[in-house]
Design an enzyme around this catalytic site. Sequence first.
Site, PDB file in Angstrom:
ATOM      1  N   TYR A 189       0.812  -1.206   0.000  1.00 12.25           N
ATOM      2  CA  TYR A 189       0.000   0.000   0.000  1.00 12.25           C
ATOM      3  C   TYR A 189       0.850   1.262   0.000  1.00 12.25           C
ATOM      4  CZ  TYR A 189      -3.897  -3.165   1.123  1.00 12.25           C
ATOM      5  OH  TYR A 189      -4.834  -4.173   1.097  1.00 12.25           O
ATOM      6  N   ASP A 202      -3.101 -18.129   0.985  1.00 13.99           N
ATOM      7  CA  ASP A 202      -4.295 -18.727   0.377  1.00 13.99           C
ATOM      8  C   ASP A 202      -4.821 -19.868   1.244  1.00 13.99           C
ATOM      9  OD1 ASP A 202      -1.872 -19.899  -0.375  1.00 13.99           O
ATOM     10  OD2 ASP A 202      -2.638 -20.640  -2.280  1.00 13.99           O
ATOM     11  N   ASP A 210      -5.036  -7.100   5.882  1.00 11.17           N
ATOM     12  CA  ASP A 210      -6.248  -6.385   5.495  1.00 11.17           C
ATOM     13  C   ASP A 210      -7.317  -7.396   5.069  1.00 11.17           C
ATOM     14  OD1 ASP A 210      -7.958  -4.340   4.789  1.00 11.17           O
ATOM     15  OD2 ASP A 210      -6.957  -3.893   2.887  1.00 11.17           O
ATOM     16  N   ASP A 217     -10.519  -9.010   7.757  1.00 11.90           N
ATOM     17  CA  ASP A 217     -11.933  -8.836   7.404  1.00 11.90           C
ATOM     18  C   ASP A 217     -12.637 -10.182   7.302  1.00 11.90           C
ATOM     19  OD1 ASP A 217     -11.994  -6.121   7.463  1.00 11.90           O
ATOM     20  OD2 ASP A 217     -11.797  -5.825   5.320  1.00 11.90           O
TER      21      ASP A 217
HETATM   22 MG   LIG Z   1      -3.949 -21.070  -3.962  1.00  6.65          MG
HETATM   23 MG   LIG Z   2      -9.916  -4.252   5.219  1.00 10.04          MG
END
Ligand SMILES: [Mg+2]
Ligand SMILES: [Mg+2]
Lengths: 372, 372
Positions: free
Chosen positions: A144, A232, A256, A260
């Site tokens: 970011y 993942d 982030d 969430d």
């Molecule tokens: Mg994957």
């Molecule tokens: Mg977020």
Amino acid sequence: KTLKIAALAGDGIGPEVMREAIKVLRAVEKKFALTINITEAPVGWAGIDAAGKALPDATLKLCKESDCILFGSVGLPDRDPTIPKEERPERAALLRLRKEFSLFANLRPVKLPKELSHACPLAKERQGTGIDILVVRELTGGMYFGQPKKTEQISAGASKATILRAIDTMVYTTPEIERIAHVAFKTARLRRKKVTSIDKANVLENGVLWRDVVTTVAKEYPDVQLEHMFVDNGAMQLVLKPTQFDVMLCENMFGDILSDEAAALGGSLGMLPSASLGSAGSTGQFGFYEPAGGTAPDIAGKNLANPIAQILSTALMLRYTFNLNDAALAIENAVGKVISDGLRTGDIFSASETNARKVGTTEMGDAIAAAI
Amino acid sequence: KTLKIAALAGDGIGPEVMREAIKVLRAVEKKFALTINITEAPVGWAGIDAAGKALPDATLKLCKESDCILFGSVGLPDRDPTIPKEERPERAALLRLRKEFSLFANLRPVKLPKELSHACPLAKERQGTGIDILVVRELTGGMYFGQPKKTEQISAGASKATILRAIDTMVYTTPEIERIAHVAFKTARLRRKKVTSIDKANVLENGVLWRDVVTTVAKEYPDVQLEHMFVDNGAMQLVLKPTQFDVMLCENMFGDILSDEAAALGGSLGMLPSASLGSAGSTGQFGFYEPAGGTAPDIAGKNLANPIAQILSTALMLRYTFNLNDAALAIENAVGKVISDGLRTGDIFSASETNARKVGTTEMGDAIAAAI
Ligand SMILES: [Mg+2]
Ligand SMILES: [Mg+2]
């Protein structure tokens, strides 16, 4: 020692839930014989209305003179678009404060009391004896903020047609990873002593460095168990078996995303507090404490908001800025008790519960304060 | 026209599930009066044992002469570590084929039949009338391949101590986004005509470009509904309300994360097929079709594996490489029928189901072939 707290309630439901949080803090002050100095100041639209800007000078001055900031929430969807972006509460107050105090560690605990299992999107058998996860997210580095970050025109192909190329850069240095890793291990010691470090070491240079540095820092915490997980797989495991996690340590973007996702397991945003920490100075750990939810203007002023996220934010404040873990636990246990007693604000109420009783914001705050 | 298929079963449960997939394909061939030419060849450890390498020259030659590859799975955890990384099946066969055929679009459908709601980690009321999501993931660009990608020594601080800095770069150009967007919109037309494009346009240059290009491409598909969603919200919404999604269009890394999260909702990896597509040439769309699960050596050769992921991969093959959507639907409906009839391999069996009957790999394949 006097605990100096800047209380910035902000907009929407902010003032209502802040009132209950302060009520609970006063009960803690009494029980633990503390001296708590709380000074309230306007921020967000309250700041604009009172002093012409989202973060009035007097409010910023107060924050600098305080040990920490207890924050409500800012921004109003119907008023925000009427002023330039840079002046809106989100940027001019929230991001400004984050930068001013170099808040690099974002802590988002998700705890689902077993009484609220109906509010969790997961099937009951996946919830085990209760979900209790703390996501520790690095907040100032990575994708970011890394440079170069730009969109450029290039010419490509035989026709030399002009096309665009966007570039973002993920950058981390050893010290940046070290300091957030220390936060994760230290806070794991106050919990179940397990850190799951999230990375993508199979394809990212950042993942390899992250894993190396975290592994090295872990040697200073031999009592804490460390495991590594690809991001993942982490996203999958949060759904399949969330009870395996204690502390999840993430770089900025992965944090982030996963914080969430984890928040979705918590039943209601009205239950979720958060802490953002700066560097620990000689006077202790400066921190910024706020509920995960927003200003919820649709229910503001109606005694409907759930004050628990704000109240639990004060528990994080006592734990991380003031090292008062007992006082923090007293608040968390009091919240657990009223939930177990069946008190429910609308967001966590279910008609299917036999012992549940729907209450308003103030009644919930009163009950938690009484349970301290 | 003859459909030319290279069938590479690979290792572990690969040969067993491939046998059932071919059985089903033969039933489809008969019903739809097709001419299907299937040539089998070794890959993975089967390739190493037969011809000294994970992707034998004859196997690669066969693939090049075929319209598509129907792939099983490769790699064996106990043998892989015995040879250098570059020679292992994952790299030497799987990644090699991906590169050879410029496979840029990865399609991962997740469909939870309502009869298998017990296998889904979500509470029943969150599953609505059934989860049916297709994640379209860009496979050759973004963070995993962008340059610069390196870890360098820098000296920092007053002490000039040497520290490390890791750099990864996310890069996308207009044409790369365009071609994957076209895949998403085209495939949405074969489904419920909705595309949710995932990005992080509020903080990434790539997010802004992604959103712009996808919005422009969408104009060519006025019959398809487009919505944009931030990746962190997407991770949350997959858990809170998965039924809102039809096609999710993602860049490489976000697709990696969200497709695994979505897969967790599907009940069992043994149910999940995948397609990886290259550029559409004059002879049609080259594609690589494989089940989402692995070689599962622990259950290999025991008639326990679920062949459905492999069988559904052949449906994707008929749809995307051969434009035979009716034949694809025939397979998908046949799978739906045997599930609804109560046939279950061990991975999707639950004793709590009254009408369920546990069957082996071959019996499941037989039943699906019979239902064509
Ligand atoms: Mg994957
Ligand atoms: Mg977020």
